[in-house]
Design a protein around this motif. Structure first.
Motif, PDB file in Angstrom:
ATOM      1  N   ARG A   1       4.144   5.563  -7.578  1.00 34.33           N
ATOM      2  CA  ARG A   1       4.350   6.958  -8.069  1.00 34.33           C
ATOM      3  C   ARG A   1       5.678   6.986  -8.665  1.00 34.33           C
TER       4      ARG A   1
ATOM      5  N   ALA B   1      -1.173   4.251  -7.733  1.00 39.48           N
ATOM      6  CA  ALA B   1      -0.997   5.029  -6.543  1.00 39.48           C
ATOM      7  C   ALA B   1      -2.035   6.049  -6.282  1.00 39.48           C
TER       8      ALA B   1
ATOM      9  N   ALA C   1       1.802   4.060  -1.587  1.00 37.45           N
ATOM     10  CA  ALA C   1       1.510   4.709  -2.800  1.00 37.45           C
ATOM     11  C   ALA C   1       2.490   5.362  -3.356  1.00 37.45           C
TER      12      ALA C   1
ATOM     13  N   LYS D   1       0.804  -1.305   0.022  1.00 48.91           N
ATOM     14  CA  LYS D   1      -0.100  -0.098   0.178  1.00 48.91           C
ATOM     15  C   LYS D   1       0.795   1.179   0.090  1.00 48.91           C
TER      16      LYS D   1
ATOM     17  N   LEU E   1      -4.413   4.238  -4.259  1.00 51.24           N
ATOM     18  CA  LEU E   1      -4.148   4.051  -2.819  1.00 51.24           C
ATOM     19  C   LEU E   1      -4.268   5.348  -2.141  1.00 51.24           C
ATOM     20  N   ASP E   2      -3.919   6.517  -2.876  1.00 48.39           N
ATOM     21  CA  ASP E   2      -4.097   7.936  -2.340  1.00 48.39           C
ATOM     22  C   ASP E   2      -4.720   8.864  -3.466  1.00 48.39           C
TER      23      ASP E   2
END
Length: 206
Positions: free
Chosen positions: A99, A121, A95, A93, A124-125
């Motif tokens: 990215r 990414a 992120a 997890k 997740l965020d």
């Protein structure tokens, strides 16, 4: 004459934080030394410290991520991607690792891989402006300009003070032939950062 491609991928690194390595009861350890060396600009020393730390603590996802940033900064993209990948294995997890790995994949020409990582990414965020920016760069490189502009716009919504996001969106708009809109984006980038040479140059072309 095409707009200048000016550090489109560096944004993804600059927006990433440097998580601290775990102390495990010591006042100073190699992981923390790596953080301090990196902050002082000693990239090689930071890599050496994190490497020493990871020999003792191979499951520290944060240290792999940190070392990936440093290796990417040196241009060792394959090694950076390997570190980001290991960080993701240890912390699925994470992120920012997706990215940054996506940004390095763009630099290597793996656009589909970059879009996949950036999209993960974002999942997740959803408030990670850098992830939208990275995905937009990949989409623009693939010629999907409308989708790229949409992602740049979302990055701007999340971080309206980042001059690079406006300049990058201006390039995509220029690619579409929407020069008035491109000039407006370059002008906003210059307002935010009057010394942004790339935005001045691209506005002049537009």
């Amino acid at each position: 004459m095409k707009p200048l491609l000016h550090a489109l991928f560096a944004v993804c690194l600059l927006t990433a934080s440097l998580p601290s390595a775990r102390a495990q009861g010591k006042t100073t350890n190699e992981g923390q030394q790596g953080n301090e060396r990196y902050k002082k600009g000693d990239v090689d020393g930071a890599i050496a410290s994190w490497t020493a730390w990871l020999k003792k603590n191979p499951k520290d996802a944060g240290a792999h991520y940190n070392r990936g940033i440093a290796k990417s900064e040196k241009g060792d993209l394959d090694a950076a991607i390997a570190d980001y990948s290991r960080a993701i294995e240890l912390d699925p997890k994470k992120a920012n690792a997706y990215r940054n790995r996506g940004a390095d994949k763009i630099a290597k020409g793996d656009l589909d891989g970059a879009i996949g990582d950036s999209s993960r990414a974002v999942e997740l965020d959803p408030k990670d402006a850098g992830a939208y920016n990275s995905r937009a760069n990949a989409k623009r490189a693939k010629g999907d300009l409308d989708a790229a502009i949409a992602d740049f716009s979302r990055a701007i919504e999340l971080n309206p003070k980042d001059a690079a996001f406006y300049s990058s969106r201006g390039i995509a708009k220029s690619d579409k032939g929407d020069l008035d809109a491109a000039i407006a984006d370059y002008s906003r980038a210059i307002e935010l950062n009057p010394k942004y040479a790339g935005a001045h140059y691209n506005r002049g072309i537009a």
